[in-house]
Design a protein around this motif. Sequence first.
Motif, short mmCIF file in Angstrom:
data_model
loop_
_atom_site.label_atom_id
_atom_site.label_comp_id
_atom_site.label_asym_id
_atom_site.label_seq_id
_atom_site.Cartn_x
_atom_site.Cartn_y
_atom_site.Cartn_z
N VAL A 96 0.88 -1.18 0.00
CA VAL A 96 0.00 0.00 0.00
C VAL A 96 0.91 1.22 0.00
O VAL A 96 1.14 1.85 1.05
CB VAL A 96 -0.93 0.00 1.23
CG1 VAL A 96 -1.96 1.14 1.12
CG2 VAL A 96 -1.65 -1.34 1.37
N PRO A 97 1.46 1.60 -1.15
CA PRO A 97 2.46 2.68 -1.18
C PRO A 97 1.91 4.03 -0.74
O PRO A 97 2.68 4.90 -0.35
CB PRO A 97 2.91 2.71 -2.64
CG PRO A 97 1.88 1.96 -3.41
CD PRO A 97 1.29 0.95 -2.47
N GLU A 98 0.59 4.19 -0.74
CA GLU A 98 0.01 5.44 -0.24
C GLU A 98 0.38 5.69 1.22
O GLU A 98 0.39 6.84 1.67
CB GLU A 98 -1.52 5.40 -0.37
CG GLU A 98 -2.03 5.32 -1.79
CD GLU A 98 -2.20 3.88 -2.28
OE1 GLU A 98 -3.02 3.67 -3.18
OE2 GLU A 98 -1.50 2.97 -1.75
N LEU A 99 0.67 4.62 1.94
CA LEU A 99 1.00 4.77 3.36
C LEU A 99 2.46 5.11 3.61
O LEU A 99 2.82 5.58 4.70
CB LEU A 99 0.68 3.47 4.11
CG LEU A 99 -0.79 3.16 4.39
CD1 LEU A 99 -0.91 1.79 5.04
CD2 LEU A 99 -1.41 4.22 5.28
N THR A 102 2.98 5.48 13.08
CA THR A 102 2.45 6.63 12.36
C THR A 102 2.89 7.90 13.10
O THR A 102 3.22 7.85 14.29
CB THR A 102 0.93 6.59 12.29
OG1 THR A 102 0.40 6.61 13.62
CG2 THR A 102 0.44 5.34 11.57
N PRO A 103 2.88 9.05 12.44
CA PRO A 103 3.34 10.28 13.10
C PRO A 103 2.55 10.62 14.36
O PRO A 103 3.12 11.14 15.33
CB PRO A 103 3.17 11.35 12.02
CG PRO A 103 3.24 10.60 10.74
CD PRO A 103 2.60 9.28 11.00
N ASP A 104 1.24 10.36 14.36
CA ASP A 104 0.42 10.68 15.52
C ASP A 104 0.26 9.49 16.47
O ASP A 104 -0.42 9.58 17.48
CB ASP A 104 -0.96 11.19 15.09
CG ASP A 104 -1.69 10.23 14.15
OD1 ASP A 104 -1.30 9.04 14.07
OD2 ASP A 104 -2.65 10.67 13.49
N CYS A 131 0.05 -0.28 14.01
CA CYS A 131 -0.51 0.01 15.33
C CYS A 131 0.38 0.80 16.28
O CYS A 131 0.03 0.97 17.45
CB CYS A 131 -0.94 -1.28 15.99
SG CYS A 131 -2.56 -1.80 15.46
N SER A 132 1.55 1.27 15.84
CA SER A 132 2.37 2.17 16.64
C SER A 132 2.71 1.62 18.02
O SER A 132 2.85 2.37 18.98
CB SER A 132 1.68 3.54 16.76
OG SER A 132 1.55 4.13 15.48
N GLY A 133 2.81 0.31 18.12
CA GLY A 133 3.30 -0.30 19.34
C GLY A 133 2.30 -0.48 20.45
O GLY A 133 2.67 -0.88 21.55
N HIS A 134 1.02 -0.22 20.19
CA HIS A 134 0.03 -0.45 21.26
C HIS A 134 -1.21 -1.15 20.74
O HIS A 134 -2.31 -1.00 21.28
CB HIS A 134 -0.32 0.86 21.98
CG HIS A 134 -0.93 1.93 21.12
ND1 HIS A 134 -2.26 2.27 21.19
CD2 HIS A 134 -0.38 2.76 20.21
CE1 HIS A 134 -2.51 3.26 20.34
NE2 HIS A 134 -1.39 3.58 19.73
N TRP A 136 -4.65 12.58 7.09
CA TRP A 136 -3.44 13.11 6.49
C TRP A 136 -3.73 13.87 5.20
O TRP A 136 -2.80 14.22 4.46
CB TRP A 136 -2.47 11.96 6.18
CG TRP A 136 -1.99 11.28 7.42
CD1 TRP A 136 -1.53 11.85 8.55
CD2 TRP A 136 -1.94 9.86 7.64
NE1 TRP A 136 -1.17 10.90 9.49
CE2 TRP A 136 -1.41 9.66 8.94
CE3 TRP A 136 -2.26 8.74 6.88
CZ2 TRP A 136 -1.21 8.40 9.49
CZ3 TRP A 136 -2.06 7.49 7.42
CH2 TRP A 136 -1.55 7.32 8.71
N GLY A 137 -4.99 14.08 4.90
CA GLY A 137 -5.33 14.76 3.65
C GLY A 137 -5.22 13.84 2.47
O GLY A 137 -4.81 14.25 1.39
#
Length: 381
Positions: free
Chosen positions: A214-217, A322-324, A344-347, A380-381
Amino acid sequence: MTLGTEKNSYDVAVVGLGAMGSAALFHLARRGVRAIGTEQFQLGHDRGSSHGESRAIRLGYFEHPSYVPLVRRAYENWRELEQLTGETVLTVTGILEAGKPDGMLVAGSLEACRLHGLDHELLDPAEVARRFPAIRLPENYSAMFQPQGGFVRPDLASTLHLRLAEEAGAAVLTDTKVLAIEPRGEGVRVVLADRVIEVGSVIVAAGPWIAELVPELKPQLFLNRMVLTWYEPKRPELFGLGALPVFAIEGEDDFLYGFPDFAGLGFKCASHFGSGRLATADDARQDAGPADEARTRRFLERYLPDAAGRLKAMKTCVYTMTPDEDFVIDCLPEDPRIVVASPCSGHGFKFASVIGEIVADLALDGETPHDIGRFRMRRWG
């Protein structure tokens, strides 16, 4: 080379069979959906984010109160998995969260507990030492205890989800790398090295490899190397089930979490802050070394000194961030037949049982009754 094509054999394909993919395949199969799951390695491998004996679960959520309804549902689904299999997946030990009163951990968890009316206690360092003598906190720290917290067994949970999925008719391919996902006409082509599978929709749950498909990510993701450690405590009686809860401590320069020794493998702990970036998921290695162990030991010597005995084991895993630091659970805006399942950013593991349900909804209906607005890609727009 002309690849063989399996047409209309399956309704949905799940790419990646770690925490989220195994749960998704289970929820699809139990609904009678013709589903197939693919995994590029052997099941239960240690190159991603879904291994390592235990993962914390808690209702009061310092990351944001909006996670609480989802984790409530996750508890229900973990208990259902236990009923279906006769296995213990979720163990309640309570969870102690400690740090400065205005830090993100204590203040955030307190806000979530108060907003959602969750059981909790505020404890000072002296009371923590009385109830849990393994833990020693500075005088200017505060702690919050949630009696419903505990841990989930990740390796077992994923194994059980896959077992039930196969019993309900799902197909599983291992050692099978997906090369491309190609929307075509009324379906989606899943391109493998030796064949093409045509399905109605695809759930991409490829963990740290998700941006390859999913290159959009890709602009929004980065990979953190994490190290898990197991110790033989100096006083084992302080670190078993019933003596020690799951805990997290937000220190001055690190954030450590840990688990009681429930299987005789040792006291497990790790930093939540990671130990460097990985350029690609393929760079992940089981390469933990002396510097990783020294970091954990320094923290233990300050806050849990009786834990800092002989090192028994270390393992690495990967946080896909992810940034947030919020999840990504969504249909691709340009093609809703492709569902993205949660970097999942580790959680995230605690949520696997409900995320599997959610992405099955999205793959079949394009919508879900669960509130996932916080996790949509449009942020993210």
